[in-house]
Scaffold this motif. Structure first.
Motif, short mmCIF file in Angstrom:
data_model
loop_
_atom_site.label_atom_id
_atom_site.label_comp_id
_atom_site.label_asym_id
_atom_site.label_seq_id
_atom_site.Cartn_x
_atom_site.Cartn_y
_atom_site.Cartn_z
N GLN A 56 76.34 85.92 66.22
CA GLN A 56 75.12 86.59 65.74
C GLN A 56 74.69 86.57 67.59
N LYS B 108 76.23 88.47 70.15
CA LYS B 108 77.00 90.18 70.39
C LYS B 108 75.93 90.29 70.85
N ARG C 72 70.05 95.63 64.35
CA ARG C 72 69.43 94.60 64.96
C ARG C 72 67.83 95.03 65.62
#
Ligand code: ASP
Length: 593
Positions: free
Chosen positions: A204, A207, A495
């Motif tokens: 997570q 990336k 995000r």
């Protein structure tokens, strides 16, 4: 120099009638071995198939002897001539069924000990035996096919991405411990006493950092590790297709996935998926199917019973509704060969209770009215109940009431799943759907604080940005799950890429600034340097392969899985280590009391 052994010139799956007359060498295992007097039939097997080898009754005494000494699973080399089988001996079930190889020489390459189980189509041995001798279990045809299928799926995924601008980038597996919801596996540092690496629960944060670095389309087939208690069909390590993209909105990620799965299913299964998958909000999925991963291969939708249940004289219903709770119902259809006996209804109720229901009520549609169960509490309004529910003679109306809407839904959802399977309602095929508009936070009753429903890096939907702290439970996230046949296949989100917003989320999740700086400092630092908006997703490869292979456990598509107790019976891991190793790592073991 003489060659060490007779090397194969063909595989056990390759020979056909057109090869008649050829001299060949086959290498493989003795799958079956039958004798008819001096005539031997040997089924020789390798990864590619099976070929019948024949030692004729006029064969030389040496060859007869060699054939006579063979045992199951001996690894052998056979030299011989391909010949057509007589017409009445052709086996249409076998790809090589038109031919056989008349043996001229048989060499044993290695012998086989007494087998713990037969190498068969499917191995029906106990799971622990299968896992202890996994290398033999993998010889069975079913496992061979599934491992090859997994390869085809992963290959198709990679091929899809190689046609695009995506870069395949590896991220480290020794990382800082940054728990993502589960417990981290820790790796003690030898060089730095008292310090630890962790194995990634997923890539997570890395990336996301790659997005800060400008690699705007990233993918990786990544191994992930979660130190969770053994439960259900979990593995301590699993594989996911990890994806992250910059400058995307939710629908870009969803379209990419639809295109990817369309391509993979076409290539691997020759199945055409719809161009777009159905979308359901979290609320609608729960309300209608009682699950955030509904199996849409069958209907059996649930409905709100408030309109008629509120007028009944059944206290459990009226009181629950008066207190703001929910009453839901499903009409279980009359089905040939299936009786809704009290015993069966009891089983359905037990399924509901697992999810918090106090009980399950029922009544039967019969002769234009409702009978049995709670029907007496609906006296005078039987027709209304039938009209509202649409129940026909022989159908059974199943009801669950609960103060808590979610518990009411999930309990009824458990009944729906049971019925779908028991009534044979599940259509073959693949039903994908997206679940969107998830709550961003969940309340952790045990620890008494909010936590991220997915992970803490997911973006709240814009309309909640101002008021996150006021009512975390109401905040919806820019989150999405991909569901296939009732399994959660992938989770992802748009995000957060703003330091302040990220800190607010940490605080709501009971992580004060000092702690987030300590744990996630590198991410917060990176976000000071113009991170692009980004989002991603991560489909689970084990689960995908399991569903495509039509299996119930991911162990069936993993070469060397752990057992349900999170142990490996084959190499006996986890295992103790030598005192010296512990010393080097500056560790000592506290003896269990
Ligand atoms: N890292 C997430 C997970 O492993 C997936 C994602 O949000 O991309 O579930």
């Amino acid at each position: 120099m003489e060659e060490a052994f007779m090397q194969r010139t063909a595989t056990c799956g390759s020979l056909r009638a057109a090869d008649e007359g050829k001299t060949v060498v086959l290498n493989g295992w003795v799958h079956r071995d039958r004798n008819h007097g001096a005539l031997h039939f040997i089924n020789l097997r390798d990864r590619y198939g099976m070929t019948q080898v024949v030692v004729d009754d006029d064969a030389s005494p040496e060859l007869q002897k060699a054939a006579g000494e063979l045992k199951l699973e001996y690894c052998i080399a056979v030299k011989g001539t391909v010949r057509r089988r007589p017409d009445d001996m052709i086996n249409p079930e076998m790809a090589t069924g038109e031919i056989e190889v008349k043996a001229e020489r048989i060499d044993v390459l290695s012998k086989c000990d007494v087998l713990p189980f037969m190498i068969d189509e499917e191995n029906n041995a106990r799971e622990d035996l299968r896992l202890k001798y996994r290398y033999l279990d993998l010889r069975c045809n079913g496992m061979q096919k599934r491992i090859a299928l997994r390869h085809e799926i992963v290959k198709a995924i990679r091929e899809y991405f190689y046609k695009t601008d995506f870069l395949e980038i590896e991220t480290p597996t020794l990382i800082r411990s940054t728990p993502e919801g589960a417990r981290d596996f820790l790796v003690p540092s030898r060089i730095y006493p008292g310090k630890f690496f962790a194995l990634p629960q997923s890539p997570q944060l890395y990336k996301q950092l790659l997005m800060v670095s400008g690699f705007d389309k990233y993918f990786q087939i990544a191994r992930c590790y979660r130190d969770e208690d053994p439960r259900g069909d979990r593995q301590l390590e699993f594989t996911q297709l990890d994806i992250e993209m910059s400058y995307v909105k939710r629908d870009d990620v969803l379209s990419l996935m639809e295109d990817l799965f369309g391509d993979v299913f076409r290539k691997v299964l020759n199945v055409e998926l719809p161009a777009h998958f159905r979308r359901l909000s979290y609320h609608d999925a729960m309300n209608t199917y009682g699950s955030d991963k509904p199996d849409l291969r069958f209907g059996l939708e649930m409905h709100d019973a408030a309109s008629f249940a509120s007028k009944s004289t059944f206290n459990a219903f009226t009181e629950t509704l008066a207190a703001g709770g929910a009453v839901k119902y499903i009409v279980a259809p009359k089905t040939e060969g299936h009786d809704y006996t009290r015993k069966y209804l009891g089983e359905l109720e037990a399924a509901a209770k697992i999810y918090g229901a106090h009980g399950m009520a029922w009544m039967k549609a019969d002769g234009g009215t409702v009978t049995g169960g709670v029907s007496k509490f609906f006296a005078g309004m039987e027709k209304e109940v039938l009209a509202e529910t649409g129940a026909k003679d022989g159908d059974v109306i199943l009801l669950v009431a609960h103060q808590d809407w979610k518990k009411c839904c999930t309990s009824m959802g458990a009944v729906r799943s049971r019925l779908g399977a028991d009534l044979g309602l599940i259509k073959p095929g693949y039903e994908f759907c997206w679940i969107i508009d998830f709550p961003l936070f969940e309340y952790n009753e045990d620890e008494g604080h909010w936590e991220a429903a997915h992970h803490m890096f997911s973006m709240p939907q814009a309309e909640y940005l101002e008021t996150l702290e006021e009512n975390p439970g109401a905040v919806k996230g820019d989150l999405y799950d991909l569901v296939l046949n009732g399994y959660e296949l992938a989770s992802g989100s748009i995000r957060i890429h703003d330091v302040e917003l990220q800190k607010r989320i940490f605080r709501i999740c009971n992580i004060p600034d000092e702690v987030s700086k300590e744990r996630f400092g590198f991410l917060l630092d990176a976000f000071r340097f113009s991170p692009p908006p980004h989002g991603g997703i991560a489909p689970g490869i084990d689960r995908l392969c399991m569903i495509v292979a039509n299996e119930q456990s991911i162990k069936e598509v993993i070469a060397f899985p752990k057992n349900t107790a999170a142990l490996s019976p084959m190499d006996d891991s986890p295992s103790p280590v030598e005192e010296k190793q512990l010393e080097e790592l500056h560790l000592s073991i506290k003896k269990p009391e």
